[in-house]
Design a protein around this motif. Structure first.
Motif, PDB file in Angstrom:
ATOM      1  N   TYR A  80       6.826  -8.294  -1.990  1.00  0.00           N
ATOM      2  CA  TYR A  80       6.550  -9.595  -2.595  1.00  0.00           C
ATOM      3  C   TYR A  80       5.045  -9.737  -2.794  1.00  0.00           C
ATOM      4  N   GLU A  81       4.679 -10.372  -3.890  1.00  0.00           N
ATOM      5  CA  GLU A  81       3.265 -10.597  -4.182  1.00  0.00           C
ATOM      6  C   GLU A  81       2.570 -11.406  -3.082  1.00  0.00           C
ATOM      7  N   PHE A  82       3.305 -12.299  -2.438  1.00  0.00           N
ATOM      8  CA  PHE A  82       2.673 -13.210  -1.488  1.00  0.00           C
ATOM      9  C   PHE A  82       2.544 -12.641  -0.074  1.00  0.00           C
ATOM     10  N   ILE A  83       2.895 -11.370   0.147  1.00  0.00           N
ATOM     11  CA  ILE A  83       2.660 -10.788   1.472  1.00  0.00           C
ATOM     12  C   ILE A  83       1.532  -9.754   1.480  1.00  0.00           C
ATOM     13  N   TYR A  84       0.755  -9.692   0.407  1.00  0.00           N
ATOM     14  CA  TYR A  84      -0.506  -8.959   0.535  1.00  0.00           C
ATOM     15  C   TYR A  84      -1.336  -9.633   1.621  1.00  0.00           C
ATOM     16  N   PRO A  85      -1.844  -8.897   2.592  1.00  0.00           N
ATOM     17  CA  PRO A  85      -2.786  -9.529   3.518  1.00  0.00           C
ATOM     18  C   PRO A  85      -3.999 -10.071   2.753  1.00  0.00           C
ATOM     19  N   LYS A  86      -4.506 -11.207   3.182  1.00  0.00           N
ATOM     20  CA  LYS A  86      -5.704 -11.774   2.541  1.00  0.00           C
ATOM     21  C   LYS A  86      -6.905 -10.887   2.830  1.00  0.00           C
ATOM     22  N   TYR A  87      -7.012 -10.450   4.088  1.00  0.00           N
ATOM     23  CA  TYR A  87      -8.072  -9.527   4.499  1.00  0.00           C
ATOM     24  C   TYR A  87      -7.447  -8.429   5.354  1.00  0.00           C
ATOM     25  N   ALA A  88      -8.102  -7.274   5.348  1.00  0.00           N
ATOM     26  CA  ALA A  88      -7.722  -6.184   6.245  1.00  0.00           C
ATOM     27  C   ALA A  88      -8.997  -5.594   6.831  1.00  0.00           C
ATOM     28  N   ILE A  89      -8.917  -5.187   8.075  1.00  0.00           N
ATOM     29  CA  ILE A  89     -10.026  -4.511   8.741  1.00  0.00           C
ATOM     30  C   ILE A  89      -9.589  -3.085   9.045  1.00  0.00           C
ATOM     31  N   ASP A  90     -10.335  -2.133   8.506  1.00  0.00           N
ATOM     32  CA  ASP A  90     -10.084  -0.713   8.742  1.00  0.00           C
ATOM     33  C   ASP A  90     -11.297  -0.109   9.428  1.00  0.00           C
ATOM     34  N   ASP A  91     -11.206   0.064  10.735  1.00  0.00           N
ATOM     35  CA  ASP A  91     -12.306   0.600  11.530  1.00  0.00           C
ATOM     36  C   ASP A  91     -11.895   1.954  12.095  1.00  0.00           C
ATOM     37  N   PRO A  92     -12.471   3.054  11.590  1.00  0.00           N
ATOM     38  CA  PRO A  92     -12.102   4.376  12.094  1.00  0.00           C
ATOM     39  C   PRO A  92     -12.308   4.551  13.598  1.00  0.00           C
ATOM     40  N   LYS A  93     -13.197   3.753  14.188  1.00  0.00           N
ATOM     41  CA  LYS A  93     -13.397   3.852  15.639  1.00  0.00           C
ATOM     42  C   LYS A  93     -12.140   3.471  16.408  1.00  0.00           C
ATOM     43  N   LEU A  94     -11.286   2.673  15.782  1.00  0.00           N
ATOM     44  CA  LEU A  94     -10.038   2.282  16.439  1.00  0.00           C
ATOM     45  C   LEU A  94      -9.025   3.421  16.447  1.00  0.00           C
ATOM     46  N   MET A  95      -9.322   4.512  15.740  1.00  0.00           N
ATOM     47  CA  MET A  95      -8.340   5.580  15.566  1.00  0.00           C
ATOM     48  C   MET A  95      -8.652   6.832  16.370  1.00  0.00           C
ATOM     49  N   VAL A  96      -9.767   6.821  17.095  1.00  0.00           N
ATOM     50  CA  VAL A  96     -10.155   8.033  17.826  1.00  0.00           C
ATOM     51  C   VAL A  96      -9.212   8.329  18.984  1.00  0.00           C
ATOM     52  N   SER A  97      -8.432   7.348  19.420  1.00  0.00           N
ATOM     53  CA  SER A  97      -7.504   7.578  20.531  1.00  0.00           C
ATOM     54  C   SER A  97      -6.136   8.064  20.063  1.00  0.00           C
ATOM     55  N   LEU A  98      -5.944   8.197  18.761  1.00  0.00           N
ATOM     56  CA  LEU A  98      -4.673   8.736  18.270  1.00  0.00           C
ATOM     57  C   LEU A  98      -4.474  10.158  18.789  1.00  0.00           C
TER      58      LEU A  98
END
Length: 400
Positions: free
Chosen positions: A179-197
């Motif tokens: 649906y068009e209305f479920i695009y997040p208004k903002y998103a935060i993509d921080d690669p530092k959050l992914m180092v624990s994968l």
């Protein structure tokens, strides 16, 4: 290329339907993003939708909780989303949202919590219905609460698109909606959050991004922009996934894989998916423990073998960083399939349906679910080759 010149420690805004804040340390912009959200929406009573532990393990929650408290924002935390989220989980989250009169949703995690957050954003406005009724198309929603997505994996791209996927527990359906209305208004993509994968999570999520573009660029609805995105995604994943697997704390590699996942999510938002996702969804519907990216990896070489003859020129160019020997002629489908399998094995992904516990005895059930799952008819329609029951059976059998 650009990755040698962009200052990755500075958060940049990628503007589109969703405004994405990308950069090492971008999570520290949470306070500012919440301030912008509150200018545009009320966003004063929030339900936070997330999984059981990664939101804390990554350090995301420390920043989010601090920002919420600084803004004197009332919030409730729902941290029970599973890797393959269900309608029951969403219904439980909606009850919490209604209890505080939520007027906004924050999703923290990979595709599963963010997808669940999107659905919570819809269902909180329509509490007279259940989530399963939404996925059965028993009503047509027209709006959703505003959403902030905080992404912690480099795979689904859900933070940038209008889609969400959910499993309906009592029917073995895993269904996608958009649906068009479920695009997040903002998103935060921080690669530092992914180092624990873990290595497995890193591989499976990036393989999901690869599947997104392989399907999107060969879909019946593809366009030139999707083709450009596909080429860049494959280049980035081929170059930087091995580096991330070797050193999980390599922030340059994580940044490039994160950007690849973002534009991969945008690619199928501008086109659509087809066979690999249509056939994987029933697999993880009947086995909730199956990682989505792993299921896709098992099917992808066979899907390439089946579709290459029709899309040889496109696939040979897109897949060149992984399979450079391709010439773009239809009779090299087997070479393309084996080249993809070899690449997956090089990443430590060497599974078949049989090793995942799916055997010949499950094929009839899977084929039946492919046709019965709501939403799948569109995916099948967008296949570059005609879809028959025999084709679907053969893809499953050749992936055993």
């Amino acid at each position: 290329m650009w990755e040698n010149t962009i200052p990755m420690d500075k958060a940049r805004e990628l503007r589109g339907k969703t405004s994405v804040i990308l950069g090492n340390g971008a999570i520290e912009r949470t306070f500012d993003v919440l301030e912008e959200m509150r200018k545009e929406h009320d966003f004063s009573k929030i339900i936070v939708v997330t999984g059981k532990s990664a939101y804390k393990k990554t350090g995301a929650w420390d920043q989010v909780e601090k920002a919420l408290k600084k803004h004197h924002t009332q919030y409730v935390l729902f941290d029970k989303i599973s890797p393959n989220p269900t309608n029951d989980e969403v219904d439980e989250a909606v009850k919490l949202a209604l209890d505080i009169g939520a007027n906004g949703v924050i999703g923290i995690g990979g595709g599963s919590p963010i997808d669940a957050a999107k659905i919570v954003a819809i269902m909180t406005i329509y509490p007279q219905y259940s989530t399963s009724e939404l996925f059965d198309s028993l009503f047509e929603p027209k709006k959703a609460l505003p959403i902030l997505a905080i992404n912690t994996t480099h795979g689904t791209g859900s933070e940038t698109n209008r889609f969400a996927v959910l499993s309906i527990t009592n029917r073995n359906f895993k269904i996608g909606i958009g649906y068009e209305f479920i695009y997040p208004k903002y998103a935060i993509d921080d690669p530092k959050l992914m180092v624990s994968l873990s290595k497995e999570q890193s591989a499976y999520t990036s393989i999901d991004a690869v599947n997104h573009v392989v399907e999107a660029c060969t879909s019946f609805l593809t366009n030139p922009l999707v083709f450009l995105m596909a080429k860049e995604v494959i280049r980035l994943v081929a170059t930087y996934l091995p580096q991330a697997l070797e050193d999980g704390k390599n922030l340059k590699a994580r940044y490039c894989l994160t950007y690849a996942a973002i534009i991969a999510g945008m690619s199928f938002d501008n086109s659509t998916l087809h066979l690999t996702h249509a056939l994987e969804h029933p697999m993880s519907a009947i086995n909730a423990e199956l990682p989505h990216g792993l299921g896709l990896a098992v099917l992808l070489p066979t899907v390439i073998r089946k579709t290459y003859g029709k899309k040889a020129e496109i696939l040979s160019e897109v897949l060149a960083p992984i399979i450079p020997e391709l010439k773009g002629v239809p009779n090299e489908a087997e070479r393309a399939s084996k080249g993809m399998k070899k690449w997956l094995v090089s990443l430590g992904v060497d599974c078949t349906l049989a090793t995942l516990g799916i055997g010949e005895e499950n094929i009839d059930q899977l084929v039946d679910l492919v046709y019965k799952t709501p939403g799948n008819p569109l995916l099948l329609y967008c296949s570059p080759i005609p879809v028959t029951k025999a084709l679907i059976e053969s893809i499953y059998r050749e992936s055993l």
